[in-house]
Design an enzyme around this catalytic site. Structure first.
Site, PDB file in Angstrom:
ATOM      1  CB  CYS A  13      -0.977  -0.019   1.171  1.00 16.83           C
ATOM      2  SG  CYS A  13      -0.191   0.012   2.798  1.00 16.83           S
ATOM      3  CG  ASN A  16       4.367  -1.644   5.082  1.00 24.36           C
ATOM      4  OD1 ASN A  16       5.476  -1.978   5.460  1.00 24.36           O
ATOM      5  ND2 ASN A  16       3.383  -2.525   5.027  1.00 24.36           N
ATOM      6  CB  CYS A  18      -3.590   1.791   7.040  1.00 25.43           C
ATOM      7  SG  CYS A  18      -3.371   3.267   8.064  1.00 25.43           S
ATOM      8  NE  ARG A  19      -4.476   1.589   1.760  1.00 22.56           N
ATOM      9  CZ  ARG A  19      -4.262   2.277   0.652  1.00 22.56           C
ATOM     10  NH1 ARG A  19      -5.114   2.164  -0.349  1.00 22.56           N
ATOM     11  NH2 ARG A  19      -3.206   3.056   0.531  1.00 22.56           N
ATOM     12  CB  SER A  20       0.208  -3.459   2.772  1.00 21.91           C
ATOM     13  OG  SER A  20       1.104  -2.569   3.376  1.00 21.91           O
ATOM     14  CG  ASP A 135      -5.059   6.258   2.224  1.00 21.36           C
ATOM     15  OD1 ASP A 135      -5.093   5.925   3.423  1.00 21.36           O
ATOM     16  OD2 ASP A 135      -4.229   7.046   1.743  1.00 21.36           O
TER      17      ASP A 135
END
Ligand code: 4NP
Length: 172
Positions: A13, A16, A18-20, A135
């Site tokens: 993401c 690195n 939050c999402r990934s 995001d």
């Protein structure tokens, strides 16, 4: 010697944090639950190095913790070597996907890239296929819950596809 059957998966993401790292932890938990821990090497990375060394955003950690996942990855930026060290690289949104493809095309890389670059939602078989995991950084709590919903759904579809031998997506 490298295990030839090892499937190496990298989630990417922007920051690195939050999402990934959430996808990384959820996918690792699903792999472990399926008794496939030995078969997978899983990591995550960001496009930016701004948060390098940091633990995931506390809001992401809290949202994941409520669902039973511990996020303890430390942020790191993607490296050119990752394009040769992983089998599948999952971009969490379409901007990240474009950036990864541009990176791969523009930078000299002596090692032949082996990774297939896919959008994280490419493996879903429903209306969420091909959408972005948005995001959540500037969003409220509902944004983080939505991210976790998509990540759990996407990781399930990804695991099913990879265990059936699908190491690529239609974007290769
Ligand atoms: P991520 O979220 O890409 O899911 O880790 C973000 C984290 C930090 C920033 C942007 C997105 N940032 O601009 O610092």
């Amino acid at each position: 010697m490298k295990n030839p059957k090892l499937i190496r998966v990298l989630f990417v993401c922007l920051g690195n944090i939050c999402r990934s790292p959430a996808a990384h932890a959820v996918f690792q938990a699903m792999v472990n639950m399926a008794g496939l821990g030995e078969k997978f090497q899983i990591d995550s990375a960001g496009i930016l190095d701004y948060h390098q060394g940091e633990l995931p955003d506390p809001r992401m950690q809290q949202t994941a913790k409520k669902r039973g996942y511990v996020l303890d990855h430390r942020s790191r930026p993607i490296a050119l070597a990752d394009f040769s060290s992983y089998d599948v690289i999952l971009a969490m949104d379409r901007d990240i996907l474009r950036t990864l493809q541009e990176l791969l095309e523009s930078k000299a890389n002596n090692r032949t890239p082996t990774a297939k670059i896919c959008l994280f939602t490419d493996f879903l078989q429903n209306s969420h296929r091909g959408i972005d995991v948005p995001d959540p950084y500037w969003s409220g709590q509902e944004g983080f819950e939505h991210v976790m919903d998509l990540i759990e759904e996407g990781c399930e579809a990804l695991l099913e596809a990879l265990t059936q031998g699908a190491l690529s997506c239609e974007r290769e």
